[in-house]
Design a protein around this motif. Structure first.
Motif, PDB file in Angstrom:
ATOM      1  N   SER A  66       0.828  -1.208   0.000  1.00 28.57           N
ATOM      2  CA  SER A  66       0.000   0.000   0.000  1.00 28.57           C
ATOM      3  C   SER A  66       0.862   1.258   0.000  1.00 28.57           C
ATOM      4  O   SER A  66       2.068   1.202   0.240  1.00 28.57           O
ATOM      5  N   PHE A  67       0.190   2.388  -0.223  1.00 24.92           N
ATOM      6  CA  PHE A  67       0.861   3.687  -0.257  1.00 24.92           C
ATOM      7  C   PHE A  67       1.414   4.097   1.099  1.00 24.92           C
ATOM      8  O   PHE A  67       2.276   4.994   1.177  1.00 24.92           O
ATOM      9  N   LYS A  68       0.957   3.490   2.176  1.00 30.11           N
ATOM     10  CA  LYS A  68       1.264   3.973   3.518  1.00 30.11           C
ATOM     11  C   LYS A  68       2.756   4.001   3.835  1.00 30.11           C
ATOM     12  O   LYS A  68       3.203   4.789   4.679  1.00 30.11           O
ATOM     13  N   ILE A  69       3.526   3.169   3.173  1.00 27.49           N
ATOM     14  CA  ILE A  69       4.965   3.162   3.426  1.00 27.49           C
ATOM     15  C   ILE A  69       5.593   4.509   3.091  1.00 27.49           C
ATOM     16  O   ILE A  69       6.593   4.909   3.695  1.00 27.49           O
ATOM     17  N   ARG A  70       5.009   5.245   2.147  1.00 28.03           N
ATOM     18  CA  ARG A  70       5.578   6.531   1.742  1.00 28.03           C
ATOM     19  C   ARG A  70       5.617   7.512   2.915  1.00 28.03           C
ATOM     20  O   ARG A  70       6.658   8.109   3.220  1.00 28.03           O
ATOM     21  N   GLY A  71       4.492   7.700   3.579  1.00 21.96           N
ATOM     22  CA  GLY A  71       4.448   8.623   4.704  1.00 21.96           C
ATOM     23  C   GLY A  71       5.246   8.142   5.900  1.00 21.96           C
ATOM     24  O   GLY A  71       5.960   8.922   6.538  1.00 21.96           O
ATOM     25  N   ALA A  72       5.118   6.850   6.200  1.00 26.99           N
ATOM     26  CA  ALA A  72       5.834   6.298   7.352  1.00 26.99           C
ATOM     27  C   ALA A  72       7.346   6.403   7.169  1.00 26.99           C
ATOM     28  O   ALA A  72       8.077   6.798   8.091  1.00 26.99           O
ATOM     29  N   LEU A  73       7.818   6.048   5.994  1.00 24.30           N
ATOM     30  CA  LEU A  73       9.255   6.080   5.736  1.00 24.30           C
ATOM     31  C   LEU A  73       9.797   7.495   5.761  1.00 24.30           C
ATOM     32  O   LEU A  73      10.888   7.752   6.300  1.00 24.30           O
ATOM     33  N   ASN A  74       9.039   8.449   5.207  1.00 16.05           N
ATOM     34  CA  ASN A  74       9.502   9.836   5.233  1.00 16.05           C
ATOM     35  C   ASN A  74       9.606  10.351   6.660  1.00 16.05           C
ATOM     36  O   ASN A  74      10.597  10.984   7.041  1.00 16.05           O
ATOM     37  N   LYS A  75       8.617  10.042   7.481  1.00 15.59           N
ATOM     38  CA  LYS A  75       8.627  10.488   8.874  1.00 15.59           C
ATOM     39  C   LYS A  75       9.795   9.869   9.643  1.00 15.59           C
ATOM     40  O   LYS A  75      10.529  10.574  10.352  1.00 15.59           O
ATOM     41  N   ILE A  76       9.974   8.557   9.518  1.00 15.94           N
ATOM     42  CA  ILE A  76      11.008   7.862  10.271  1.00 15.94           C
ATOM     43  C   ILE A  76      12.403   8.262   9.802  1.00 15.94           C
ATOM     44  O   ILE A  76      13.329   8.408  10.610  1.00 15.94           O
ATOM     45  N   THR A  77      12.570   8.470   8.520  1.00 20.34           N
ATOM     46  CA  THR A  77      13.862   8.919   7.982  1.00 20.34           C
ATOM     47  C   THR A  77      14.273  10.257   8.582  1.00 20.34           C
ATOM     48  O   THR A  77      15.458  10.502   8.830  1.00 20.34           O
ATOM     49  N   ASN A  78      13.287  11.118   8.834  1.00 16.62           N
ATOM     50  CA  ASN A  78      13.578  12.460   9.335  1.00 16.62           C
ATOM     51  C   ASN A  78      13.727  12.543  10.853  1.00 16.62           C
ATOM     52  O   ASN A  78      13.988  13.624  11.390  1.00 16.62           O
ATOM     53  N   LEU A  79      13.569  11.429  11.571  1.00 13.25           N
ATOM     54  CA  LEU A  79      13.725  11.451  13.018  1.00 13.25           C
ATOM     55  C   LEU A  79      15.177  11.720  13.407  1.00 13.25           C
ATOM     56  O   LEU A  79      16.108  11.345  12.697  1.00 13.25           O
ATOM     57  N   SER A  80      15.344  12.331  14.577  1.00 16.79           N
ATOM     58  CA  SER A  80      16.688  12.543  15.107  1.00 16.79           C
ATOM     59  C   SER A  80      17.286  11.219  15.560  1.00 16.79           C
ATOM     60  O   SER A  80      16.563  10.238  15.781  1.00 16.79           O
ATOM     61  N   LYS A  81      18.602  11.196  15.742  1.00 18.42           N
ATOM     62  CA  LYS A  81      19.256   9.989  16.231  1.00 18.42           C
ATOM     63  C   LYS A  81      18.738   9.605  17.611  1.00 18.42           C
ATOM     64  O   LYS A  81      18.549   8.426  17.919  1.00 18.42           O
ATOM     65  N   TYR A  82      18.465  10.605  18.453  1.00 15.45           N
ATOM     66  CA  TYR A  82      17.939  10.348  19.795  1.00 15.45           C
ATOM     67  C   TYR A  82      16.566   9.690  19.712  1.00 15.45           C
ATOM     68  O   TYR A  82      16.283   8.705  20.409  1.00 15.45           O
ATOM     69  N   ALA A  83      15.692  10.228  18.848  1.00 13.52           N
ATOM     70  CA  ALA A  83      14.343   9.666  18.709  1.00 13.52           C
ATOM     71  C   ALA A  83      14.392   8.237  18.184  1.00 13.52           C
ATOM     72  O   ALA A  83      13.627   7.371  18.626  1.00 13.52           O
ATOM     73  N   LYS A  84      15.300   7.993  17.265  1.00 15.31           N
ATOM     74  CA  LYS A  84      15.414   6.648  16.705  1.00 15.31           C
ATOM     75  C   LYS A  84      15.828   5.636  17.774  1.00 15.31           C
ATOM     76  O   LYS A  84      15.389   4.487  17.755  1.00 15.31           O
ATOM     77  N   ARG A  85      16.647   6.054  18.723  1.00 10.55           N
ATOM     78  CA  ARG A  85      17.084   5.144  19.789  1.00 10.55           C
ATOM     79  C   ARG A  85      15.913   4.711  20.670  1.00 10.55           C
ATOM     80  O   ARG A  85      15.918   3.607  21.218  1.00 10.55           O
ATOM     81  N   ASN A  86      14.923   5.586  20.826  1.00  8.54           N
ATOM     82  CA  ASN A  86      13.771   5.281  21.676  1.00  8.54           C
ATOM     83  C   ASN A  86      12.686   4.471  20.963  1.00  8.54           C
ATOM     84  O   ASN A  86      11.695   4.093  21.590  1.00  8.54           O
ATOM     85  N   GLY A  87      12.853   4.232  19.680  1.00  6.40           N
ATOM     86  CA  GLY A  87      11.882   3.445  18.944  1.00  6.40           C
ATOM     87  C   GLY A  87      10.665   4.239  18.519  1.00  6.40           C
ATOM     88  O   GLY A  87      10.525   5.433  18.834  1.00  6.40           O
ATOM     89  N   VAL A  88       9.757   3.573  17.806  1.00  3.19           N
ATOM     90  CA  VAL A  88       8.543   4.223  17.327  1.00  3.19           C
ATOM     91  C   VAL A  88       7.328   3.389  17.721  1.00  3.19           C
ATOM     92  O   VAL A  88       7.412   2.180  17.941  1.00  3.19           O
ATOM     93  N   ILE A  89       6.199   4.067  17.807  1.00  5.92           N
ATOM     94  CA  ILE A  89       4.939   3.419  18.145  1.00  5.92           C
ATOM     95  C   ILE A  89       3.871   3.977  17.212  1.00  5.92           C
ATOM     96  O   ILE A  89       3.957   5.130  16.774  1.00  5.92           O
ATOM     97  N   ALA A  90       2.871   3.166  16.876  1.00  4.14           N
ATOM     98  CA  ALA A  90       1.855   3.606  15.935  1.00  4.14           C
ATOM     99  C   ALA A  90       0.539   2.909  16.189  1.00  4.14           C
ATOM    100  O   ALA A  90       0.465   1.915  16.935  1.00  4.14           O
ATOM    101  N   ALA A  91      -0.523   3.436  15.571  1.00  2.00           N
ATOM    102  CA  ALA A  91      -1.835   2.783  15.557  1.00  2.00           C
ATOM    103  C   ALA A  91      -2.276   2.712  14.112  1.00  2.00           C
ATOM    104  O   ALA A  91      -2.021   3.629  13.333  1.00  2.00           O
ATOM    105  N   SER A  92      -2.941   1.610  13.753  1.00  3.38           N
ATOM    106  CA  SER A  92      -3.265   1.422  12.341  1.00  3.38           C
ATOM    107  C   SER A  92      -4.319   0.349  12.147  1.00  3.38           C
ATOM    108  O   SER A  92      -4.409  -0.602  12.926  1.00  3.38           O
ATOM    109  N   ALA A  93      -5.105   0.521  11.057  1.00  8.83           N
ATOM    110  CA  ALA A  93      -6.032  -0.531  10.640  1.00  8.83           C
ATOM    111  C   ALA A  93      -5.318  -1.605   9.834  1.00  8.83           C
ATOM    112  O   ALA A  93      -5.923  -2.595   9.451  1.00  8.83           O
ATOM    113  N   GLY A  94      -4.039  -1.409   9.558  1.00  8.17           N
ATOM    114  CA  GLY A  94      -3.282  -2.456   8.879  1.00  8.17           C
ATOM    115  C   GLY A  94      -2.171  -1.986   7.969  1.00  8.17           C
ATOM    116  O   GLY A  94      -1.025  -2.419   8.101  1.00  8.17           O
ATOM    117  N   ASN A  95      -2.473  -1.102   7.032  1.00  8.92           N
ATOM    118  CA  ASN A  95      -1.468  -0.726   6.040  1.00  8.92           C
ATOM    119  C   ASN A  95      -0.394   0.196   6.610  1.00  8.92           C
ATOM    120  O   ASN A  95       0.786   0.054   6.303  1.00  8.92           O
TER     121      ASN A  95
END
Length: 336
Positions: A55-84
């Motif tokens: 699905s298209f959803k990888i586009r937004g997710a990847l852009n957001k995660i790519t732009n995270l700071s190194k500190y934010a990346k160390r703490n991991g990510v959390i999300a809510a979703s119907a699936g995609n």
């Protein structure tokens, strides 16, 4: 933000495109002579069902995660979703060595749950709809300190989704209209912002399910803006309310919004399967359903149709076929 949507600009979408280019697929813009004849138009299907994670959803997710700071990346990510979005976040996080935890509604198709786990995420099933999963994820985020990756109400996510429109315009310079499914509004907000600032003569039309018309109601000034219950076969767009950030962009840039029934969506699913050998999910068929049912005037036009995803449950094909064969759905197809 202002009503003009100044916080999502063309340069943001172009920057997102550069982030995504090494990883995502440039999905095809397909045509079908059969569907062109049925609609009396030139239809161009943007096949995001063929995108990585389906699905298209990888586009937004990847852009957001790519732009995270190194500190934010160390703490991991959390999300809510119907699936995609879940699969997009899981894939994107794992690709960059980041932990991910995804909250999903209890009725999420099992294929999407299994795929999300396979991409490396921890999955928690909770609640009736996205809203309940979202609230649970927010509570967890407050404790864990992980970065919440919103499925639609985030400018970097919207910019990622807007790259679809950039590709479509590159692939076909003759487009008059683009038809887009709407859940929380991240896809259409990104698409419409790019289109109206880059090629403003192109009309942007949104499509919601009749079982979840929150954005339609708000756009039209009708009914409830926040729904108590949502229902239907297009689980990817069954959202109880439009986004705080997405709606001003939708209200400013989108030309029209229509709704389609489960029968109309099922008809589009079955036609895609029979004629094009593509099994798309309900949300992915919604834009095509709006054209088939005559809800969008496309006669004589060059129309982009966003097929947003293909993560459908194959066991539901008999049910979709029964819906498609209903008298109401058959009359609408024959009338084209």
């Amino acid at each position: 933000m202002t009503e003009r949507g100044d916080y999502l600009q063309t340069k943001d979408v172009i920057s997102a495109f550069e982030n995504l280019l090494p990883i995502i697929h440039r999905t095809p813009l397909n045509q079908s002579s059969t569907f062109n004849d049925m609609a009396g138009a030139q239809l161009y299907f943007k096949m995001e069902n063929l995108q990585r994670t389906g699905s298209f959803k990888i586009r937004g997710a990847l852009n957001k995660i790519t732009n995270l700071s190194k500190y934010a990346k160390r703490n991991g990510v959390i999300a809510a979703s119907a699936g995609n979005h879940a699969q997009g976040v899981a894939f994107s996080a794992t690709k960059q060595g980041i932990k991910s935890k995804i909250y999903m509604p209890e009725k999420t198709p099992m294929a999407k749950v299994i795929a999300t786990k396979a991409y490396g995420a921890e999955v928690v099933l909770t609640g009736e709809s996205f809203q309940e999963a979202y609230e649970a994820a927010i509570e967890d985020q407050k404790i864990s300190g992980a970065t919440f990756i919103h499925p639609y109400d985030d400018y970097e996510v919207m910019a990622g989704q807007g790259t679809i429109a950039l590709e479509m315009i590159q692939q076909c310079s003759d487009l008059n209209t683009i038809v887009v499914p709407i859940g929380g509004g991240g896809l259409i907000a990104g698409v419409a912002s790019l289109v109206k600032n880059f090629a403003p003569t192109i009309k942007v039309v949104g499509v919601q399910s009749t079982g979840a018309p929150a954005t339609y109601n708000r756009f039209k000034g009708l009914g409830n803006h926040r729904l108590d219950n949502v229902t239907g076969i297009a689980d990817g767009i069954l959202v109880k309310e439009s986004g705080r950030l997405t709606f001003p962009l939708i209200n400013h840039y989108v030309d029209e919004i229509v709704t389609v029934s489960d029968e109309e969506i099922a008809s589009a699913i079955i036609l895609m399967l029979e004629r094009e050998k593509m099994f798309v999910e309900g949300a992915g068929a919604a834009a095509f359903a709006a054209i088939l049912s005559g809800k969008v005037n496309v006669a004589g036009k060059h129309v982009g149709v966003i097929v947003s995803g293909g993560n459908a449950d194959i066991e539901k094909i008999p049910y979709f076929k029964r819906l498609a064969m209903s008298e109401k759905a058959k009359r609408k197809i024959v009338s084209l």
